[in-house]
Scaffold this motif. Structure first.
Motif, mmCIF file in Angstrom:
data_model
loop_
_atom_site.group_PDB
_atom_site.id
_atom_site.type_symbol
_atom_site.label_atom_id
_atom_site.label_comp_id
_atom_site.label_asym_id
_atom_site.label_seq_id
_atom_site.Cartn_x
_atom_site.Cartn_y
_atom_site.Cartn_z
ATOM 1 N N PRO A 57 41.321 34.949 32.620
ATOM 2 C CA PRO A 57 40.858 33.574 32.853
ATOM 3 C C PRO A 57 39.347 33.399 33.042
ATOM 4 C CG PRO A 57 42.110 34.407 34.747
ATOM 5 C CD PRO A 57 42.257 35.414 33.672
ATOM 6 N N ASP A 58 38.642 34.435 33.561
ATOM 7 C CA ASP A 58 37.234 34.226 33.931
ATOM 8 C C ASP A 58 36.225 34.830 32.959
ATOM 9 O OD1 ASP A 58 38.328 33.103 36.260
ATOM 10 O OD2 ASP A 58 38.431 35.074 37.208
ATOM 11 N N ILE A 59 36.704 35.315 31.819
ATOM 12 C CA ILE A 59 35.799 35.943 30.839
ATOM 13 C C ILE A 59 35.762 35.052 29.604
ATOM 14 C CG2 ILE A 59 35.363 38.036 29.470
ATOM 15 C CD1 ILE A 59 35.515 38.925 32.293
ATOM 16 N N GLN A 64 35.939 38.462 25.161
ATOM 17 C CA GLN A 64 37.221 39.167 25.082
ATOM 18 C C GLN A 64 37.548 39.535 23.636
ATOM 19 O OE1 GLN A 64 40.468 37.662 27.618
ATOM 20 N NE2 GLN A 64 39.048 36.093 28.346
ATOM 21 N N GLN A 195 39.701 42.158 45.378
ATOM 22 C CA GLN A 195 40.349 41.451 44.259
ATOM 23 C C GLN A 195 41.186 42.393 43.405
ATOM 24 O OE1 GLN A 195 38.221 38.615 41.735
ATOM 25 N NE2 GLN A 195 36.509 38.757 43.155
ATOM 26 N N ARG A 282 42.115 39.601 38.554
ATOM 27 C CA ARG A 282 42.177 38.351 37.791
ATOM 28 C C ARG A 282 41.486 38.522 36.441
ATOM 29 N NH1 ARG A 282 42.644 32.569 38.133
ATOM 30 N NH2 ARG A 282 40.756 31.692 37.230
ATOM 31 N N SER A 283 40.333 39.192 36.460
ATOM 32 C CA SER A 283 39.602 39.537 35.232
ATOM 33 C C SER A 283 38.876 40.848 35.479
ATOM 34 C CB SER A 283 38.574 38.455 34.886
ATOM 35 O OG SER A 283 39.233 37.251 34.517
ATOM 36 N N ARG A 285 35.968 43.599 35.875
ATOM 37 C CA ARG A 285 34.588 43.491 36.359
ATOM 38 C C ARG A 285 33.711 44.419 35.521
ATOM 39 N NH1 ARG A 285 32.130 45.230 42.296
ATOM 40 N NH2 ARG A 285 30.143 44.115 42.082
#
Length: 338
Positions: A57-59, A64, A195, A282-283, A285
């Motif tokens: 969701p955060d990239i 991606q 996380q 979540r994504s 790092r």
């Protein structure tokens, strides 16, 4: 110019991919890979190693897409070379099936895999509980073969390997100029990232040489992936569960679910029941930071948190990590380089 000492921590598929990218591209760097566990005892060794992906969701999607394409192209080159058997990389064709038509009928990676198309009604007839499917050819990477092959390639590039547990980045600050953290779930304790969390994955390695095509349920819970030596049948996705022993209830559930997709599995022999802890986040790092270690600022590049997609994204994120190491070199004070 003096040699810049780089430590890469972590010996899974992300750690070795990153270490190789740095060692091969930057001769100025002396690269040491440190880890407590090596193949066959890493999380990567348990992975089915199928090159597929879900959206983080955060990239940004473009990033991606680049990660996936770089990873796919790297493994495709190996699969089409004389090194394929030694590296354990093979092309694999099959289908992904869905109980309901997904909102995203063409995933972002559909242009990268080979021959992506929607399945016909005739093909779907085989799976009466599923309404939609996609057929394509991707890659399968047998990590228990691939990791030793990567280690050999890393040593050929001048890399050094050291087996030891790194409890704190402070332990490395005197001997290294740049630290690259590829410790997966270990990043929770090593760099205090709450996380990242374990997602327990149990699979069955089965003897079923008659199976040649993969089947994956779109929910990601049931899959059958034929490999070079055995078929990987799974799976579980137990968030926050750190148990490393096989669970008989899970084995039964896996076999029951997957036999509905492929009835001949009932005649297959279970060889073993490996368990691994995916580095859930979540994504991923993939970034750098300056960390104060023993009174000096040390650049740390992070590359972890790939969840169940480490094999798919390892080479792509390794190239990004290489770019971050280059930035660290440019930002180093001149006297450090002389």
């Amino acid at each position: 110019m003096k040699t810049v000492r780089v430590a890469v921590v972590g010996a899974g598929v992300v750690g070795f991919s990153t270490a190789i990218c740095i060692a091969e591209a930057l001769p100025i760097c002396s690269v040491t890979l440190l880890a407590e566990k090596f193949s066959p005892d890493t999380t990567s060794d348990v992975a089915a190693g199928m090159v597929l992906a879900e959206v983080f969701p955060d990239i940004p999607l473009e990033r991606q897409r680049r990660w996936f394409k770089n990873g796919f192209d790297h493994l495709l080159d190996i699969a089409q070379s004389e090194h394929a058997p030694e590296a354990g990389v093979m092309l694999s064709s099959g289908c992904q099936i869905f109980k309901e038509v997904p909102a995203e009928m063409k995933p972002f990676w559909s242009d990268t895999v080979i021959g992506f198309r929607n399945m016909t009604d005739r093909e779907l007839k085989r799976f009466p509980n599923h309404k939609f499917g996609q057929a394509f050819t991707t890659l399968k990477c047998e990590c228990s073969t691939y990791l030793p092959w990567l280690q050999k390639r890393f040593r050929k590039a001048g890399g050094r390997v050291e087996q030891r547990k790194v409890n704190s980045l402070h332990e490395l600050s005197n001997n290294f100029d740049i630290i690259v953290n590829c410790t997966g779930v270990g990043s929770r304790t090593l760099v205090g990232d709450n996380q990242v969390h374990p997602i327990r994955g149990q699979v069955l390695k089965m003897e079923a040489p008659w199976l040649k095509h993969f089947i994956r349920d779109g929910d990601g819970m049931s899959y059958i992936y034929p490999g070079i030596h055995s078929v990987t049948v799974g799976g579980t996705r137990q968030v926050g569960d750190s148990r490393l022993q096989a669970d008989e209830g899970d084995s039964k559930s896996i076999l029951e679910r997957c036999s509905k997709l492929e009835p001949s599995l009932r005649r297959a022999k279970v060889l073993h029941k490996p368990v691994g802890l995916r580095p859930g986040r979540r994504s991923p790092r993939v970034e750098k930071e300056l960390v104060e270690l023993k009174g000096r600022q040390v650049p740390v590049v992070h590359n972890y948190g790939h969840g169940g997609w480490g094999v798919s994204f390892a080479w792509g994120t390794a190239l990004d990590a290489l770019g971050l190491v280059r930035q660290c070199l440019h930002e180093m004070p001149l006297q450090a380089k002389l």
